[in-house]
Design an enzyme around this catalytic site. Structure first.
Site, short mmCIF file in Angstrom:
data_model
loop_
_atom_site.label_atom_id
_atom_site.label_comp_id
_atom_site.label_asym_id
_atom_site.label_seq_id
_atom_site.Cartn_x
_atom_site.Cartn_y
_atom_site.Cartn_z
N ARG A 95 0.85 -1.20 0.00
CA ARG A 95 0.00 0.00 0.00
C ARG A 95 0.88 1.25 0.00
NH1 ARG A 95 -1.98 0.63 4.32
NH2 ARG A 95 -1.55 -1.33 5.36
N TYR A 176 -1.32 -3.26 -6.73
CA TYR A 176 -1.23 -3.96 -5.44
C TYR A 176 -2.60 -4.00 -4.74
CZ TYR A 176 -0.48 -5.15 -0.67
OH TYR A 176 -0.60 -5.76 0.56
N LYS A 185 -9.88 -2.35 1.12
CA LYS A 185 -9.63 -1.24 2.05
C LYS A 185 -10.37 0.03 1.62
CE LYS A 185 -6.58 -3.83 4.09
NZ LYS A 185 -6.80 -4.41 5.40
N HIS A 205 -11.31 -2.71 10.87
CA HIS A 205 -10.20 -3.54 10.39
C HIS A 205 -10.03 -4.70 11.37
CE1 HIS A 205 -5.69 -3.60 9.04
NE2 HIS A 205 -6.43 -4.41 8.31
N SER A 227 -2.02 -4.25 9.93
CA SER A 227 -1.72 -5.15 8.82
C SER A 227 -0.47 -5.97 9.12
CB SER A 227 -1.48 -4.35 7.55
OG SER A 227 -2.60 -3.57 7.26
N CYS A 229 0.11 -8.44 11.21
CA CYS A 229 0.42 -8.77 12.62
C CYS A 229 -0.22 -10.11 13.02
CB CYS A 229 -0.09 -7.69 13.55
SG CYS A 229 0.96 -6.26 13.66
N ASP A 252 -10.10 -10.02 8.01
CA ASP A 252 -9.54 -8.68 7.83
C ASP A 252 -10.53 -7.55 8.12
OD1 ASP A 252 -7.25 -7.11 7.12
OD2 ASP A 252 -8.18 -6.65 5.20
N ARG A 346 1.81 -12.21 -1.18
CA ARG A 346 0.46 -12.54 -0.72
C ARG A 346 -0.12 -13.73 -1.43
NH1 ARG A 346 -2.08 -8.77 3.18
NH2 ARG A 346 -0.34 -7.39 3.63
O1 SAT Z 1 -4.07 -3.38 2.24
S1 SAT Z 1 -3.94 -4.82 1.98
O2 SAT Z 1 -5.26 -5.42 1.90
O3 SAT Z 1 -3.23 -5.03 0.75
C1 SAT Z 1 -3.13 -5.54 3.25
C2 SAT Z 1 -3.34 -4.88 4.55
O4 SAT Z 1 -2.74 -3.82 4.76
O5 SAT Z 1 -4.10 -5.38 5.40
MN MN Z 2 -5.75 -5.63 6.63
#
Ligand code: SAT
Ligand code: MN
Length: 563
Positions: A95, A176, A185, A205, A227, A229, A252, A346
């Protein structure tokens, strides 16, 4: 919703060849007039050779994959079933927070005022006029260019813009996930958090999991971590406690709304997982490993010569004769100084393939949330688990979250970043107003509020070793959380919150793990933490911090003084 997705999809800079050679899916004329007008406007601006309206069919998916393979953008992974490898431009791997903006008339609607000299952390604002100029500098004719033999990107001009008033997203220059999978997101967090504030719900989140104890009693827990973690690992946990079972609702994002019975009900608005590959193995997350054996796209992982994938921490026995290619497409051998897979590489897989999906994971009513857990990577000072004294204190705990930087965005090194509610890069409006919204949710008439907790799986000892084994053993912490939800008096107060009483956390069969090492609540550390937090609140929220949170910070300082 479909209109929204079409709108989101329409403005993405996509390779023109996607339209070429594909049979038309849904008829463009069958689109609602506003969507049709939007597509036509996008086509006039971007000038693609053709427009393909997706119908979402299997045949269309297969045709897309075949064409991407022809174009050299996807490589088949014959070791698995219908799995593919994509290698992106090395400049387009995460990101891009610095180029992610909220577009509103007034800056204050997007971000709180930042103190002089402080660098903005809670989002970037752009004016509507600046957005218009940015669009004109990027989009006209952008789909006319010939396709290059790598996923197209334009790192110098990347822009991920959100116009919350119009529920609109305009993304340019990056392929990405978090920049270009606009339903994730951009929509399900940034735009949705704004919808949620306007309509009285929460877009967060957070993972969602169901946990069942040996007596068959089930609870649902949502958990917010920054993210990379370990949210996916926790969401798919194989408990190390006999008789316990975890089922996954999502890994997520959670949309949560109080139901007529006053309980907070959560849905996962996603249909798949976009998880970090490195570190994923049969030991750390067997369910994820089973999930990615078919119908999966891997990005920027390494490749093995027997048609499989490879990454750091995969922990597979090496087969004699098998060689590896790194994410950069170069020969790679174990022991090489550079990693085989990019740290933010990923897998992208359908959720329904996960062996432990919860029976209610697609229930439109959502699942009732009993507890919400906040957490982060804190090598020092922050106990394994503590419970908030009440909702308001819990909102303070969420606002005070900090974590070591990860590879999911462009930050460097192991610095500790403040990350309120793990939403720092994902707020769709002023973060101070977001905290006020959380406080207001706790005041709702008839609400049966979940209990709020904070965990830290990542404590290290003086020698730098983790003091908690983590992974399946995290079920021991979830078991205590469940017992607290049931009202068990197994907590003792500390200045920062309620921690398990000695003996209340099941440590059986964990030699070398000592209760005292797991619950450090030391006055100098927490006084320093409180000072840092006060400075952070002053610099980044200023007058937009809800006064209740200043009061909570003062209450923490007061409790520390009495220690
Ligand atoms: O933003 S992503 O979905 O690519 C990964 C994340 O930050 O959780
Ligand atoms: Mn995330």
């Amino acid at each position: 919703m479909h209109a929204a997705i079409a709108r989101l999809g329409g403005c993405r800079r996509g390779p023109p060849a996607l339209a070429r050679g594909l049979r038309a899916g849904a008829e463009a004329g069958a689109l609602p007039p506003r969507v049709q007008a939007f597509v036509e406007e996008g086509a006039r601006l971007c000038q693609p050779r053709a427009v393909h309206v997706c119908d979402g069919s299997e045949a269309e998916g297969a045709a897309l994959l075949a064409q991407l393979q022809d174009d050299g953008l996807l490589h088949p992974l014959p070791k698995y079933e219908n799995c593919w490898l994509a290698r992106t431009d090395p400049r387009d791997v995460a990101r891009v927070e610095s180029r992610t903006v909220l577009v509103t008339e007034r800056e204050r609607d997007a971000v709180p005022p930042t103190a002089p000299g402080a660098t903005r952390q809670l989002g970037n604002w752009m004016s509507p006029a600046a957005l218009e100029q940015a669009v004109q500098e990027r989009f006209p004719g952008c789909m006319r260019e010939p396709l290059v033999s790598q996923w197209p990107c334009n790192p110098e001009k990347t822009l991920v813009a959100h116009v919350p008033d119009r529920r609109e997203i305009i993304s340019f220059g990056s392929g990405y996930g978090g920049n270009s999978l606009l339903g994730k997101k951009c929509f399900a967090l940034r735009i949705a958090s704004r919808l949620a504030r306007d309509e009285g719900w929460l877009a967060e989140h957070m993972l969602i999991l169901g946990i069942t104890d040996p007596e068959g009693r089930k609870k649902y827990v949502a958990a917010a971590f920054p993210s990379a973690c370990g949210k996916t690992n926790l969401a798919m946990l194989t408990p190390a406690l006999p008789g316990w079972r975890v089922e996954c609702v999502g890994d997520d994002i959670a949309w949560m709304k109080f139901g007529p019975d006053g309980r907070l009900r959560a849905i996962n608005p996603e249909s798949g997982f976009f998880g970090v590959a490195p570190g994923t193995s049969l030991r750390t997350n067997a369910n994820a490993m089973h999930t990615v054996q078919r119908n999966t796209i891997f990005t920027n992982v390494g490749q093995s010569s027997d048609g499989g994938v490879y990454w750091e921490g995969l922990e597979l026995p090496t087969t004699p004769g098998v060689t590896f290619t790194s994410w950069l497409g170069k020969p790679w051998s174990p022991g090489d100084p550079e990693p085989c897979a990019h740290p933010n590489s990923r897998f992208c897989a359908p959720a329904r393939q996960c062996p432990i999906m919860d029976p209610a994971w697609e229930d439109p009513q959502g699942v009732p949330i009993d507890a919400i857990i906040f957490g982060g990577r804190r090598p020092q000072g922050v106990p394994l688990v503590f419970e908030a004294f009440n909702w308001r204190h819990g909102v303070f705990v969420g606002s005070a979250m900090r974590s070591e930087a990860t590879a999911a965005a462009e930050h460097a090194g192991k610095q500790l970043l403040h990350d309120p509610f793990a939403m720092r890069p994902f707020f769709g409006y002023n973060a101070g107003q977001y905290l006020a919204h959380w406080l207001a949710m706790g005041e709702r008439a008839g609400a049966r509020l979940p209990r709020l907790f904070h965990v830290n799986w990542f404590l290290r000892d003086a020698a730098g070793r983790f003091v908690w084994p983590g992974f399946g053993h995290n079920a021991r912490v979830l078991a205590w959380v469940c017992r607290r939800v049931d009202g068990e008096p197994s907590a003792r107060p500390t200045p920062v919150g309620l921690v398990p009483r000695p003996g209340a956390l099941d440590l059986a069969g964990l030699p070398g793990v000592a209760y005292e090492d797991l619950f450090p609540v030391e006055r100098p550390f927490w006084e320093h933490e409180a000072r840092q937090l006060r400075r952070y609140f002053d610099e980044h929220f200023g007058p937009d911090l809800p006064p209740e949170l200043t009061a909570e910070l003062e209450a923490l300082e007061g409790r520390l003084k009495k220690m």
